[in-house]
Motif scaffolding. Structure first.
Motif, PDB file in Angstrom:
ATOM      1  N   SER A   1      31.685  -6.260  -9.021  1.00 38.47           N
ATOM      2  CA  SER A   1      30.459  -6.994  -8.685  1.00 38.47           C
ATOM      3  C   SER A   1      30.763  -8.467  -8.431  1.00 38.47           C
ATOM      4  N   LYS A   2      31.565  -9.053  -9.332  1.00 41.02           N
ATOM      5  CA  LYS A   2      31.943 -10.462  -9.175  1.00 41.02           C
ATOM      6  C   LYS A   2      32.757 -10.675  -7.900  1.00 41.02           C
ATOM      7  N   GLN A   3      33.689  -9.773  -7.642  1.00 43.23           N
ATOM      8  CA  GLN A   3      34.526  -9.897  -6.446  1.00 43.23           C
ATOM      9  C   GLN A   3      33.691  -9.778  -5.174  1.00 43.23           C
ATOM     10  N   PHE A   4      32.743  -8.857  -5.173  1.00 39.78           N
ATOM     11  CA  PHE A   4      31.868  -8.689  -4.020  1.00 39.78           C
ATOM     12  C   PHE A   4      31.084  -9.972  -3.742  1.00 39.78           C
ATOM     13  N   LEU A   5      30.550 -10.570  -4.783  1.00 37.87           N
ATOM     14  CA  LEU A   5      29.771 -11.800  -4.602  1.00 37.87           C
ATOM     15  C   LEU A   5      30.658 -12.953  -4.140  1.00 37.87           C
ATOM     16  N   THR A   6      31.870 -13.027  -4.681  1.00 36.86           N
ATOM     17  CA  THR A   6      32.814 -14.071  -4.248  1.00 36.86           C
ATOM     18  C   THR A   6      33.169 -13.879  -2.784  1.00 36.86           C
ATOM     19  N   ASP A   7      33.493 -12.649  -2.392  1.00 35.64           N
ATOM     20  CA  ASP A   7      33.828 -12.364  -0.996  1.00 35.64           C
ATOM     21  C   ASP A   7      32.641 -12.620  -0.073  1.00 35.64           C
ATOM     22  N   SER A   8      31.451 -12.279  -0.544  1.00 33.93           N
ATOM     23  CA  SER A   8      30.252 -12.498   0.272  1.00 33.93           C
ATOM     24  C   SER A   8      30.042 -13.982   0.549  1.00 33.93           C
ATOM     25  N   LYS A   9      30.390 -14.798  -0.411  1.00 30.30           N
ATOM     26  CA  LYS A   9      30.234 -16.242  -0.248  1.00 30.30           C
ATOM     27  C   LYS A   9      31.385 -16.826   0.563  1.00 30.30           C
ATOM     28  N   ASP A  10      32.621 -16.545   0.139  1.00 28.37           N
ATOM     29  CA  ASP A  10      33.796 -17.188   0.728  1.00 28.37           C
ATOM     30  C   ASP A  10      34.241 -16.577   2.054  1.00 28.37           C
ATOM     31  N   LYS A  11      34.250 -15.271   2.142  1.00 29.46           N
ATOM     32  CA  LYS A  11      34.763 -14.602   3.339  1.00 29.46           C
ATOM     33  C   LYS A  11      33.677 -14.324   4.377  1.00 29.46           C
ATOM     34  N   VAL A  12      32.510 -13.906   3.905  1.00 27.66           N
ATOM     35  CA  VAL A  12      31.426 -13.570   4.826  1.00 27.66           C
ATOM     36  C   VAL A  12      30.638 -14.814   5.202  1.00 27.66           C
TER      37      VAL A  12
ATOM     38  N   LEU B   1      27.832 -16.008   3.410  1.00 24.28           N
ATOM     39  CA  LEU B   1      26.391 -15.882   3.195  1.00 24.28           C
ATOM     40  C   LEU B   1      25.789 -17.228   2.809  1.00 24.28           C
ATOM     41  N   SER B   2      24.575 -17.458   3.256  1.00 24.80           N
ATOM     42  CA  SER B   2      23.858 -18.678   2.868  1.00 24.80           C
ATOM     43  C   SER B   2      23.505 -18.574   1.383  1.00 24.80           C
ATOM     44  N   GLU B   3      23.035 -19.668   0.814  1.00 28.27           N
ATOM     45  CA  GLU B   3      22.647 -19.660  -0.605  1.00 28.27           C
ATOM     46  C   GLU B   3      21.524 -18.651  -0.839  1.00 28.27           C
ATOM     47  N   ALA B   4      20.559 -18.580   0.072  1.00 27.26           N
ATOM     48  CA  ALA B   4      19.446 -17.635  -0.071  1.00 27.26           C
ATOM     49  C   ALA B   4      19.953 -16.193   0.025  1.00 27.26           C
ATOM     50  N   GLU B   5      20.849 -15.938   0.954  1.00 24.45           N
ATOM     51  CA  GLU B   5      21.406 -14.594   1.104  1.00 24.45           C
ATOM     52  C   GLU B   5      22.244 -14.213  -0.116  1.00 24.45           C
ATOM     53  N   LEU B   6      23.000 -15.176  -0.610  1.00 26.65           N
ATOM     54  CA  LEU B   6      23.814 -14.930  -1.801  1.00 26.65           C
ATOM     55  C   LEU B   6      22.925 -14.649  -3.015  1.00 26.65           C
TER      56      LEU B   6
ATOM     57  N   LEU C   1      20.051 -13.241  -2.955  1.00 32.70           N
ATOM     58  CA  LEU C   1      19.573 -11.867  -2.787  1.00 32.70           C
ATOM     59  C   LEU C   1      20.644 -10.874  -3.248  1.00 32.70           C
ATOM     60  N   ALA C   2      21.869 -11.084  -2.807  1.00 34.53           N
ATOM     61  CA  ALA C   2      22.964 -10.196  -3.203  1.00 34.53           C
ATOM     62  C   ALA C   2      23.160 -10.228  -4.725  1.00 34.53           C
ATOM     63  N   GLN C   3      23.054 -11.402  -5.331  1.00 34.60           N
ATOM     64  CA  GLN C   3      23.211 -11.519  -6.785  1.00 34.60           C
ATOM     65  C   GLN C   3      22.126 -10.742  -7.517  1.00 34.60           C
ATOM     66  N   SER C   4      20.938 -10.686  -6.947  1.00 33.22           N
ATOM     67  CA  SER C   4      19.834  -9.977  -7.604  1.00 33.22           C
ATOM     68  C   SER C   4      20.109  -8.478  -7.707  1.00 33.22           C
ATOM     69  N   TRP C   5      20.977  -7.956  -6.883  1.00 31.37           N
ATOM     70  CA  TRP C   5      21.315  -6.535  -6.939  1.00 31.37           C
ATOM     71  C   TRP C   5      22.082  -6.187  -8.207  1.00 31.37           C
ATOM     72  N   PHE C   6      22.704  -7.180  -8.816  1.00 33.43           N
ATOM     73  CA  PHE C   6      23.529  -6.957 -10.000  1.00 33.43           C
ATOM     74  C   PHE C   6      22.902  -7.530 -11.267  1.00 33.43           C
ATOM     75  N   ALA C   7      21.652  -7.896 -11.180  1.00 31.09           N
ATOM     76  CA  ALA C   7      20.980  -8.537 -12.313  1.00 31.09           C
ATOM     77  C   ALA C   7      20.725  -7.547 -13.441  1.00 31.09           C
ATOM     78  N   GLU C   8      20.678  -8.075 -14.652  1.00 33.08           N
ATOM     79  CA  GLU C   8      20.265  -7.258 -15.788  1.00 33.08           C
ATOM     80  C   GLU C   8      18.812  -6.869 -15.562  1.00 33.08           C
ATOM     81  N   GLY C   9      18.442  -5.729 -16.047  1.00 32.51           N
ATOM     82  CA  GLY C   9      17.064  -5.285 -15.916  1.00 32.51           C
ATOM     83  C   GLY C   9      16.884  -4.168 -14.906  1.00 32.51           C
ATOM     84  N   LEU C  10      17.876  -3.926 -14.068  1.00 31.82           N
ATOM     85  CA  LEU C  10      17.765  -2.841 -13.099  1.00 31.82           C
ATOM     86  C   LEU C  10      18.195  -1.500 -13.695  1.00 31.82           C
ATOM     87  N   ASN C  11      19.048  -1.547 -14.685  1.00 33.47           N
ATOM     88  CA  ASN C  11      19.550  -0.306 -15.283  1.00 33.47           C
ATOM     89  C   ASN C  11      18.440   0.583 -15.862  1.00 33.47           C
TER      90      ASN C  11
END
Length: 131
Positions: A88-99, A101-106, A108-118
Motif C-alpha cells: 500500500s505504501k509503495q503504491f502511494l509512493t509510486d503514484s506520487k513520484d512515478k505517476v 498524481l496531484s495532491e487531490a488525486e493522491l 483519493l488514492a490514500q482514502s482507499w487504504f484508510a482504516e475503517g473500510l475493513n
C-alpha cells in the motif's frame, strides 16, 4: 397576572427542551445498540483498526488448528499484513513520484487504504456466507 405568565414561559420552554433531549438520547442509544448487535453478528476477518485488507490475528479461531498450526498461521498472517502494508505504501509512493498524481488525486488514492473500510469488507463477506 401577566408577570406570572411570563415566568411560566421559560419553565415550559425548558421542559420542552429537556423532553426533546431525552427523546433524542434514547433514540441515539437504541441506534447504537442496534449497530453494536449488527457488528457482533459479523466476524472480524479484516481488522477494523488496521489498514484496508489487513487480517485480524483472531480469525484463526475459524479453523480447527492445533497449537503448532495456530503458531504457523499467526506467522503467515503477520507476514501477509506486513506485505499488504508495504505494498500500500509503495503504491502511494509510486503514484506520487512515478505517476505524478496531484495532491487531490493522491488524497483519493490514500482514502482507499484508510482504516475503517475493513468492517465493510467483513459485512460483504458475512452476507456472501449466508447465501
Amino acid at each position: 397576572m401577566k408577570l406570572r405568565n411570563l415566568r411560566v414561559v421559560p419553565v415550559i420552554a425548558l421542559a420542552a427542551v429537556f423532553a426533546v433531549g431525552t427523546f433524542y438520547a434514547q433514540e441515539h442509544a437504541d441506534h447504537n445498540a442496534k449497530q453494536a448487535q449488527a457488528k457482533s453478528d459479523v466476524p472480524e476477518i479484516f481488522c477494523s483498526h488496521m489498514g484496508t485488507g489487513q487480517l485480524c490475528p483472531g480469525n484463526a479461531t475459524m479453523f480447527k488448528l492445533s497449537e503448532a498450526q495456530k503458531q504457523k498461521y499467526s506467522e503467515a498472517l503477520s507476514s501477509y499484513n506486513k506485505a499488504v502494508g508495504a505494498a500500500s505504501k509503495q503504491f502511494l509512493t509510486d503514484s506520487k513520484d512515478k505517476v505524478g498524481l496531484s495532491e487531490a488525486e493522491l488524497a483519493l488514492a490514500q482514502s482507499w487504504f484508510a482504516e475503517g473500510l475493513n468492517p465493510e469488507i467483513n459485512k460483504i463477506l458475512a452476507t456472501k456466507a449466508k447465501k
